[in-house]
Design an enzyme around this catalytic site. Structure first.
Site, mmCIF file in Angstrom:
data_model
loop_
_atom_site.group_PDB
_atom_site.id
_atom_site.type_symbol
_atom_site.label_atom_id
_atom_site.label_comp_id
_atom_site.label_asym_id
_atom_site.label_seq_id
_atom_site.Cartn_x
_atom_site.Cartn_y
_atom_site.Cartn_z
ATOM 1 N N ASP A 199 52.084 42.127 36.576
ATOM 2 C CA ASP A 199 52.220 42.589 35.192
ATOM 3 C C ASP A 199 50.873 42.704 34.501
ATOM 4 O O ASP A 199 49.885 42.111 34.918
ATOM 5 C CB ASP A 199 53.115 41.622 34.409
ATOM 6 C CG ASP A 199 52.528 40.225 34.331
ATOM 7 O OD1 ASP A 199 52.048 39.729 35.372
ATOM 8 O OD2 ASP A 199 52.539 39.623 33.251
ATOM 9 N N GLU A 200 50.871 43.464 33.439
ATOM 10 C CA GLU A 200 49.770 43.531 32.481
ATOM 11 C C GLU A 200 48.406 43.737 33.139
ATOM 12 O O GLU A 200 47.473 42.986 32.907
ATOM 13 C CB GLU A 200 49.758 42.267 31.609
ATOM 14 C CG GLU A 200 50.995 42.137 30.758
ATOM 15 C CD GLU A 200 50.958 40.946 29.821
ATOM 16 O OE1 GLU A 200 51.569 41.037 28.753
ATOM 17 O OE2 GLU A 200 50.313 39.930 30.144
#
Length: 913
Positions: free
Chosen positions: A568-569
């Site tokens: 993620d991210e």
């Protein structure tokens, strides 16, 4: 935080070393100026300055702030001030104050000080040549504008510290956390109380969230009756069927139970028997017989009602309680353990009696999980073992253990000692050779509660402890973003080996391209937290970590079945990496096609990494797992057919769309939606409640209970968005101009695999703080993961539009929900919280609801049965037994079920608008 941010450094960071000899006696040579006179600083003078410097953090306004930087934070900002008042003379300028500032500063103007962002949330304040020094009692006030908003005391991180060249850094005493003697909660004496709901607790002009004072809570609790009888045959989580046996009196377990195993291995049920013993129901030759028996029609596969559509016997059981004997029928260890858990759920710890009844039960979802982040701030093995006990007690079966992130690496890896030698602690070493930089208010010293790691033996013990409770541990080491701890640890390893004349070994686990000129900022404000996915050494490192973790699982006798890569991210990395440009070019040449067609661009390298690691795991017989945003960037045809995705999208902002897309791919889709399943968010909308709040400012047990996981969009009929405003969720088929599907309903037969509660630890520095945030919400997580309520809106496979007037969540359903909540609330208040007390769990004692009506105090609590106390100004605490004449202002608070702990008190006064 999950927010966009363009990092900006206001001035160049000055790097003062903490190394060198310290003059701890404060001696000076004749004729030398002291620090008070503007000379150099001794260790003793630095200590006196730190001990006598009072810091006061003040949030001034979150709305109507002028002068915001339009290019940052969507043009939003808040205004705040930090006051410094010294009790000693300090004319010297050779010092700096380091501190964590959760929302980076946009605008800061001062003649006397420079402010710079060092890394992440670590900031640095230094005096300018214009600084005239501190005089005793004199206050220097620093006003600034910061990104977005600050709506909670939790935002003001602790442990500001002073640094001077050659001296040991010293924590400013006034910024240390305190602990409330009644509640045990952290308090922040350096933070000024919020007093203005409009200026300080609204995040925008349209914000409709009500500050959860005693009056607001009173109205919220008013419809829940005090009815302990509702708890008599109630179990958490609710079984499929509970049928009382008529004309039979209660069965006493005061003399214990005699277990007849009938070839069921004792080790498989020992943990469940131990919990019964803690509640007062021990094994005894004179106790009521408990028979472990095969299921009726043994040998036939039975459908347990698994909502994910699979036929499974995992966890199904039948429990029958009669005066002469108790029978538990199951086909596996989980079923027998869950039968014992239900028996424990029926027990009243005061009477040790249970009613005669019959239960038929099986789980709603095969995946019933709890996620715990020990990377940001470490939490002990003892806490993890306590958590596993309670997960088993409430029939949860997956522990997602998040052990590596930007701020820490928490698992010993054979052959890579730097991962824990450097990455498991934070301290003031600007070279990061011995530790990571301080973050999250950790302060300058490595020897703190937030540092630490699990040894190989610790992890094996956790695995075996979990397995004895039918819980799978899913390890998570976040990559390729959120990898700063790994990157800095391997960089320290490389420097050490290079210095030792071993260049080949130094490059073996290199995670960054030294020529990469990419400028990026992660959502936690790092510009160096993403490993380079174009380096073969990065994959060598990842495979080494996976293999070593798999070996620990093998030694524990629990094969590694799932590995969570995070994914993620990942924030705009690799754009200017020569290694990546070369990879894309070489790939295009070797495939005989345009690079954009194969790898897409540098923007798609994150997907390339996830796809490659997922295949690597598949080859090892391990299922890859990741967070939904990263997983959504992959190409389904390049992924294994079976992968797990944790969907953490907010429902109020279309979170159902990605959940349906990934479930329709046939992936094991696990709901992890923030506004209901993030347990690091506040229970109530109150600036004194701990927790981040970017997804919601109120996530109490009733809200978790209300979740309709099979129909995410339907929650629009009962919930509001982060600002307390109604929202609309469109689950109808949507196509773009080219006829491509943008979103739409689940395909017939597709289901979610389960749900998972999340506990992120940025703001949680102790095991007690984590227990406060997890409990009692974990019980409502278990309720929704195990039991499908009859008030939930059925999924509409043809698609539907949901809002406050769409009418799918009927009045009849709402009435059923309220009635079942009354049963659940009374079960918690009169029976279940007492069991958490006996287990030593420091659950959150709720804040009370209260009003003054015609001069009389009337009070209530979210869990009827808990005691309430009140205190008039200058008076003593008194028990509340019903309406009583009082003179405001007064304080009210709630007692824990055992009467030993107190919750946070609220004051009944008119709050200024």
């Amino acid at each position: 935080m999950k927010l966009t941010f363009a990092a900006a450094t206001l001035t160049l960071a000055m790097g003062l070393s903490a190394c060198g000899p310290a003059d701890t006696q404060g001696r000076t040579e004749p004729g030398t100026k002291t620090a008070a006179q503007g000379g150099s600083i001794s260790q003793a003078e630095l200590q006196r300055f730190a001990d006598g410097l009072k810091v006061r953090y003040r949030v001034l306004s979150n709305v109507g702030t002028r002068g915001c930087d339009a290019a940052r934070a969507d043009g939003r900002c808040f205004s705040a001030a930090i006051d410094f008042t010294s009790s000693v003379e300090m004319r010297a300028k050779g010092w700096a104050i380091y501190f964590s500032q959760m929302r980076p500063v946009q605008v800061f103007r001062s003649q006397e000080f420079n402010l710079s962002q060092v890394k992440g949330d670590l900031h640095k304040l230094t005096p300018t040549p214009a600084f005239n020094g501190f005089r005793p009692g004199e206050t220097h006030s620093l006003s600034f504008l910061g990104d977005y908003w600050q709506l909670s005391e939790i935002d003001a991180m602790p442990n500001y510290y002073l640094v001077a060249a050659g001296l040991k850094p010293v924590v400013i005493a006034s910024t240390r956390l305190s602990r409330d003697p009644d509640t045990g909660l952290e308090t922040r004496p350096y933070v000024e109380d919020f007093v203005d709901a409009e200026r300080q607790y609204k995040r925008s002009e349209t914000d409709a969230i009500d500050w959860a004072g005693a009056g607001v809570l009173f109205e919220a609790n008013a419809a829940t009756p005090i009815a302990p009888a509702l708890a008599l045959n109630s179990i958490i989580p609710t079984p499929k069927t509970v049928i009382p046996i008529p004309d039979v009196g209660p069965v006493s377990l005061a003399n214990g139970i005699e277990v007849v195993l009938n070839r069921v291995p004792r080790a498989e049920v020992a943990a469940a028997l131990a919990r019964l013993a803690r509640l007062g129901v021990a094994e005894s030759d004179t106790g009521v017989t408990v028979n472990f028996l095969p299921p009726a029609g043994a040998g036939r596969e039975t459908d347990t009602g698994n909502e994910a559509g699979a036929k499974t016997r995992e966890g199904a059981y039948r429990l029958e309680i009669r005066p002469g004997a108790i029978d538990i029928r199951a086909a596996d260890a989980a079923g027998f353990s869950y039968g014992l858990a239900s028996l424990a759920g029926l027990v009243d710890v005061n009477s040790l009696k249970v009613n005669a009844l019959s239960i038929e039960d099986s789980p709603r979802y095969p995946f019933r999980g709890m996620h715990v982040d020990v990377a940001r701030n470490f939490h002990s093995k003892a806490f993890i073992l306590k958590l596993l006990d309670q997960m088993a007690a409430y029939k949860l079966n997956k522990l997602h253990l998040h052990m590596a992130d930007d701020e820490g690496w928490r698992l010993e890896i054979e052959g890579l000692p730097e991962l824990t030698g450097v990455g498991s602690k934070r301290c003031h070493d600007l070279t990061e050779d011995t530790c990571l930089l301080p973050q999250l208010g950790s302060g300058p010293d490595a020897d703190t509660e937030v540092s630490g790691y699990y040894s190989k033996a610790d992890y094996i013990e956790i695995l075996q402890y979990a397995a004895a409770r039918q819980i799978e541990v899913i390890p998570s080491m976040d990559m390729p973003g959120h990898s700063r701890a790994a990157i800095k640890s391997m960089a320290a390893r490389s420097r050490s080996l290079s210095a030792a004349g071993e260049p080949v070994a130094a490059a073996e686990y290199n995670l960054v391209d030294p020529l990469d000129q990419t400028s990026y900022a992660s959502v936690q404000y790092y510009d160096d937290n993403t490993l380079n996915v174009c380096l073969e050494s990065s994959y060598h490192f990842v495979e080494k970590v996976i293999d070593e973790i798999a070996e620990l699982h093998r030694q524990a006798g629990q094969p590694l079945r799932h590995y969570h890569i995070g994914a993620d991210e990942t924030a705009g990395a690799w754009v200017d990496s020569p290694v990546c440009r070369h990879l894309i070019s070489a790939n295009a040449d070797s495939q005989g096609r345009d690079a954009d067609e194969e790898l897409g661009s540098t923007a798609q390298l994150g997907a390339y990494f996830i796809e490659r690691i997922a295949k690597l795991l598949q080859a090892k017989g391990i299922e890859a797992a990741g967070w939904s945003d990263g997983m959504s960037h992959t190409r389904a045809e390049k992924m294994p057919a079976k992968v797990q995705s944790n969907v953490w999208d907010i429902i109020a902002y279309g979170g159902h769309v990605r959940a349906h897309q990934q479930a329709n791919l046939g992936w094991d889709t696990v709901l992890s939606n923030p506004e209901v399943l993030y347990f690091d968010f506040p229970y109530e909308a109150d600036p004194k409640e701990p927790g981040y709040y970017w997804g919601t400012r109120r996530n109490n047990s009733r809200h978790v209970f209300s979740f309709m996981p099979d129909n995410l969009a339907a929650n629009a009929e009962q919930w509001t968005d982060i600002q307390g405003l109604p929202f609309e969720a469109d689950d109808r088929l949507k196509l773009n101009a080219a006829g491509q599907k943008l979103g739409g309903p689940l395909l017939p037969g597709k289901r979610f695999q389960g749900i998972q509660g999340q506990l992120w630890s940025e703001t949680l520095r102790s095991d007690a703080a984590v227990e406060y945030m997890v409990f009692p919400r974990l019980l409502m997580l278990a309720e929704r993961a195990w039991h499908k309520a009859d008030w939930e809106v059925p999924y509409q496979y043809q698609g539907a539009l949901y809002n406050r007037t769409s009418g799918f969540f009927s009045q009849e359903m709402r009435a059923k929900q309220a009635a079942q909540w009354s049963r659940m609330a009374n079960t918690l208040g009169s029976k279940e919280l007492r069991k958490l007390d006996l287990a030593g769990i420091r659950y959150r004692v709720p804040t009370p609801g209260a009003r003054i009506v015609d001069g009389n105090l009337v009070a209530n609590v979210i869990f009827p049965g808990l005691g309430i106390e009140y205190r008039e100004a200058g008076g003593q605490w008194q028990p509340y037994a019903g309406p009583v004449a009082v003179k405001p202002p007064l304080d009210v608070r709630v007692l824990a079920a055992d009467g030993r702990r107190r919750g946070r008190s609220l004051t009944l006064i008119e709050r200024r608008k």
